[in-house]
Design a protein around this motif. Structure first.
Motif, PDB file in Angstrom:
ATOM      1  N   SER A  53      -1.192  10.464   7.905  1.00 41.41           N
ATOM      2  CA  SER A  53      -2.158  10.421   6.816  1.00 41.41           C
ATOM      3  C   SER A  53      -1.398  10.377   5.495  1.00 41.41           C
ATOM      4  O   SER A  53      -0.430  11.124   5.305  1.00 41.41           O
ATOM      5  CB  SER A  53      -3.075  11.643   6.856  1.00 41.41           C
ATOM      6  OG  SER A  53      -3.944  11.641   5.745  1.00 41.41           O
ATOM      7  N   GLU A  54      -1.825   9.508   4.598  1.00 34.35           N
ATOM      8  CA  GLU A  54      -1.165   9.393   3.298  1.00 34.35           C
ATOM      9  C   GLU A  54      -1.544  10.547   2.371  1.00 34.35           C
ATOM     10  O   GLU A  54      -0.907  10.775   1.348  1.00 34.35           O
ATOM     11  CB  GLU A  54      -1.545   8.065   2.632  1.00 34.35           C
ATOM     12  CG  GLU A  54      -1.062   6.825   3.379  1.00 34.35           C
ATOM     13  CD  GLU A  54       0.452   6.691   3.379  1.00 34.35           C
ATOM     14  OE1 GLU A  54       1.080   7.127   2.399  1.00 34.35           O
ATOM     15  OE2 GLU A  54       0.991   6.168   4.366  1.00 34.35           O
ATOM     16  N   TYR A  55      -2.598  11.292   2.720  1.00 39.20           N
ATOM     17  CA  TYR A  55      -3.086  12.359   1.859  1.00 39.20           C
ATOM     18  C   TYR A  55      -3.209  13.668   2.640  1.00 39.20           C
ATOM     19  O   TYR A  55      -3.409  13.660   3.856  1.00 39.20           O
ATOM     20  CB  TYR A  55      -4.448  11.975   1.271  1.00 39.20           C
ATOM     21  CG  TYR A  55      -4.431  10.656   0.542  1.00 39.20           C
ATOM     22  CD1 TYR A  55      -3.938  10.564  -0.760  1.00 39.20           C
ATOM     23  CD2 TYR A  55      -4.895   9.492   1.161  1.00 39.20           C
ATOM     24  CE1 TYR A  55      -3.901   9.350  -1.428  1.00 39.20           C
ATOM     25  CE2 TYR A  55      -4.862   8.272   0.503  1.00 39.20           C
ATOM     26  CZ  TYR A  55      -4.369   8.206  -0.789  1.00 39.20           C
ATOM     27  OH  TYR A  55      -4.319   7.005  -1.449  1.00 39.20           O
ATOM     28  N   PRO A  56      -3.099  14.810   1.974  1.00 34.18           N
ATOM     29  CA  PRO A  56      -3.277  16.099   2.653  1.00 34.18           C
ATOM     30  C   PRO A  56      -4.675  16.203   3.255  1.00 34.18           C
ATOM     31  O   PRO A  56      -5.640  15.657   2.706  1.00 34.18           O
ATOM     32  CB  PRO A  56      -3.083  17.122   1.522  1.00 34.18           C
ATOM     33  CG  PRO A  56      -2.314  16.406   0.465  1.00 34.18           C
ATOM     34  CD  PRO A  56      -2.759  14.979   0.540  1.00 34.18           C
ATOM     35  N   VAL A  57      -4.777  16.914   4.382  1.00 32.15           N
ATOM     36  CA  VAL A  57      -6.080  17.096   5.028  1.00 32.15           C
ATOM     37  C   VAL A  57      -6.368  18.591   5.158  1.00 32.15           C
ATOM     38  O   VAL A  57      -5.461  19.419   5.213  1.00 32.15           O
ATOM     39  CB  VAL A  57      -6.131  16.431   6.419  1.00 32.15           C
ATOM     40  CG1 VAL A  57      -5.901  14.934   6.303  1.00 32.15           C
ATOM     41  CG2 VAL A  57      -5.113  17.054   7.367  1.00 32.15           C
ATOM     42  N   GLU A  58      -7.656  18.918   5.183  1.00 29.62           N
ATOM     43  CA  GLU A  58      -8.080  20.305   5.333  1.00 29.62           C
ATOM     44  C   GLU A  58      -8.379  20.594   6.794  1.00 29.62           C
ATOM     45  O   GLU A  58      -9.080  19.819   7.459  1.00 29.62           O
ATOM     46  CB  GLU A  58      -9.338  20.577   4.490  1.00 29.62           C
ATOM     47  CG  GLU A  58      -9.118  20.411   2.990  1.00 29.62           C
ATOM     48  CD  GLU A  58     -10.378  20.683   2.198  1.00 29.62           C
ATOM     49  OE1 GLU A  58     -11.415  21.003   2.824  1.00 29.62           O
ATOM     50  OE2 GLU A  58     -10.341  20.575   0.968  1.00 29.62           O
ATOM     51  N   ARG A  91       0.806  -1.220   0.000  1.00 29.87           N
ATOM     52  CA  ARG A  91       0.000   0.000   0.000  1.00 29.87           C
ATOM     53  C   ARG A  91       0.844   1.277   0.000  1.00 29.87           C
ATOM     54  O   ARG A  91       0.296   2.375  -0.060  1.00 29.87           O
ATOM     55  CB  ARG A  91      -0.955   0.000   1.206  1.00 29.87           C
ATOM     56  CG  ARG A  91      -2.133  -0.947   1.029  1.00 29.87           C
ATOM     57  CD  ARG A  91      -3.097  -0.884   2.196  1.00 29.87           C
ATOM     58  NE  ARG A  91      -2.556  -1.547   3.379  1.00 29.87           N
ATOM     59  CZ  ARG A  91      -2.399  -0.963   4.553  1.00 29.87           C
ATOM     60  NH1 ARG A  91      -2.720   0.297   4.715  1.00 29.87           N
ATOM     61  NH2 ARG A  91      -1.922  -1.633   5.587  1.00 29.87           N
ATOM     62  N   ARG A  92       2.158   1.165   0.060  1.00 25.67           N
ATOM     63  CA  ARG A  92       3.003   2.354  -0.020  1.00 25.67           C
ATOM     64  C   ARG A  92       3.098   2.897  -1.446  1.00 25.67           C
ATOM     65  O   ARG A  92       3.622   3.975  -1.673  1.00 25.67           O
ATOM     66  CB  ARG A  92       4.411   2.035   0.502  1.00 25.67           C
ATOM     67  CG  ARG A  92       4.586   2.139   1.998  1.00 25.67           C
ATOM     68  CD  ARG A  92       4.202   3.498   2.555  1.00 25.67           C
ATOM     69  NE  ARG A  92       4.795   4.613   1.828  1.00 25.67           N
ATOM     70  CZ  ARG A  92       5.979   5.136   2.120  1.00 25.67           C
ATOM     71  NH1 ARG A  92       6.692   4.646   3.130  1.00 25.67           N
ATOM     72  NH2 ARG A  92       6.454   6.142   1.434  1.00 25.67           N
ATOM     73  N   GLN A 125      -8.291  14.488   9.783  1.00 30.39           N
ATOM     74  CA  GLN A 125      -8.905  15.775   9.450  1.00 30.39           C
ATOM     75  C   GLN A 125     -10.062  16.073  10.392  1.00 30.39           C
ATOM     76  O   GLN A 125     -10.151  17.173  10.952  1.00 30.39           O
ATOM     77  CB  GLN A 125      -9.398  15.770   8.002  1.00 30.39           C
ATOM     78  CG  GLN A 125     -10.143  17.042   7.607  1.00 30.39           C
ATOM     79  CD  GLN A 125     -10.505  17.073   6.131  1.00 30.39           C
ATOM     80  OE1 GLN A 125      -9.661  16.819   5.270  1.00 30.39           O
ATOM     81  NE2 GLN A 125     -11.746  17.390   5.823  1.00 30.39           N
ATOM     82  N   LYS A 160      -7.727   9.032   7.242  1.00 32.74           N
ATOM     83  CA  LYS A 160      -8.797   9.961   6.893  1.00 32.74           C
ATOM     84  C   LYS A 160      -9.395  10.614   8.133  1.00 32.74           C
ATOM     85  O   LYS A 160      -9.922  11.727   8.064  1.00 32.74           O
ATOM     86  CB  LYS A 160      -9.891   9.221   6.111  1.00 32.74           C
ATOM     87  CG  LYS A 160      -9.434   8.675   4.760  1.00 32.74           C
ATOM     88  CD  LYS A 160     -10.556   7.921   4.059  1.00 32.74           C
ATOM     89  CE  LYS A 160     -10.097   7.352   2.727  1.00 32.74           C
ATOM     90  NZ  LYS A 160     -11.180   6.569   2.061  1.00 32.74           N
TER      91      LYS A 160
END
Length: 341
Positions: free
Chosen positions: A258-263, A48-49, A236, A233
């Motif tokens: 987190s693997e993705y940017p968060v707002e 998953r990396r 955030q 997820k």
């Protein structure tokens, strides 16, 4: 000497490789005895990396949470059989202002650099912390995870305002459990509250002052400082909820990956004058403080035993793979491998 190293070569495939490791005057040889599987290990194991990271970092031995026994000390300082926890971070330079775990040049085991799935580990002396010889080694195996919480708390102690009345921890998993436990040990007179999603997990936090479901937080509930241990997820949602409930000039320690940017709600960060403190990994000082806490507060070890999940005796690569596969479906606790291969 020829050392057997058990490397991940592709997703879900582990193979034995043989490396000629010389016994030198500056390396202590340790036989790993207990390994703990981390979510980061699983991201590599399952692939998953991402394809690019896998190509760059494999083949590589997994596991950065491990303890063992000294097999050889060239200076005869540590007797054979001494129980030690191994520090996975390996700095190659020093910086007056930047901690070893934040130096971009540092090497970290099981992240592009062989972890502890090998017959013997060859380490610099400062990468070893001696454990109490009567310690529960299954608990000691995930000491590295405990140091993550200790490191974050140490950073808060240096950077946050001095108000220490109430702490809130978001995330009812292993890291949230450990963070609450260390906070309650260091600040027994402070109120520590765990915020989580699952009742059966929250029931494990018997030592906190209060446990609250994240969709049942009173509108006027306030805390002085907070720790985000949700990750993914959920980070955030957790960070924004913290911003809503933290007092002005409070500090938010972010630990969840987190693997993705968060707002996040930057407007209220500015209005409240909040301090965000990022924490990642740990260094030898954090390991030493953690082991000192084990000695000063033996009840920490007692509570940490509740995090021991499945325990596997590993005598073959096949059994190691089975441990990783079973760990994927575990919703609570740490999978421990007793390393007898």
């Amino acid at each position: 000497m020829i050392n057997q190293v058990y490397q991940l070569v592709s997703a879900r495939q582990i193979e034995i490789t043989y490396k000629d490791s010389s016994i030198s005057a500056d390396k202590v040889v340790v036989r790993p005895t207990h390994l703990s599987i981390c979510a980061a290990d699983q991201r590599y194991y399952t692939g998953r990396r991402g394809e690019e990271a896998m190509k760059k970092k494999l083949p590589m031995a997994l596991i950065h949470e491990a303890v063992g026994e000294v097999a050889y000390d060239p200076e005869n300082i540590l007797p054979i059989g001494t129980k030690v926890v191994m520090v996975p971070n390996n700095p190659i330079e020093e910086d007056e202002y930047v901690a070893e775990n934040y130096l971009r040049s540092s090497k970290f085991r099981s992240s592009g650099y062989d972890g502890f799935m090998q017959d013997y580990a060859f380490l610099n002396r400062d990468r070893l912390i001696v454990l109490p010889q009567d310690i529960n080694m299954r608990v000691a195996a995930f000491t590295e995870l405990v140091t993550i919480a200790v490191h974050s708390i140490s950073r808060l102690e240096r950077k946050a305002i001095k108000r220490r009345g109430t702490f809130g921890v978001w995330g009812d998993g292993n890291l949230g459990f450990i963070t609450c436990l260390i906070l309650k040990s260091l600040y027994p007179d402070c109120i520590v509250t765990i915020f989580g999603k699952t009742n059966y997990k929250l029931n494990q936090f018997s030592f906190v002052d209060e446990a609250i479901l994240i969709d049942e937080i009173p509108e006027d509930y306030e805390i002085d400082h907070a720790f985000e241990c949700a990750g993914g997820k959920g980070s955030q949602y957790a960070i924004n909820q913290i911003i809503d409930h933290i007092k002005p000039e409070g500090a938010i320690c972010i630990l969840g990956v987190s693997e993705y940017p968060v707002e996040i709600n930057t407007r209220m960060i500015l209005e409240k004058g909040l301090t965000l403190i990022g924490s990642s990994r740990s260094g030898s000082e954090d390991f030493q403080r953690t082991v000192d806490l084990y000695k000063e507060h033996p009840i920490i070890i007692d509570y940490l035993t509740t995090l021991i999940g499945q325990v596997y005796t590993i005598t073959s690569v096949k059994e190691a793979i089975e441990a990783f596969e079973t760990d994927l479906s575990s919703s609570w606790g740490k999978t421990i491998m007793e390393w007898k291969i």
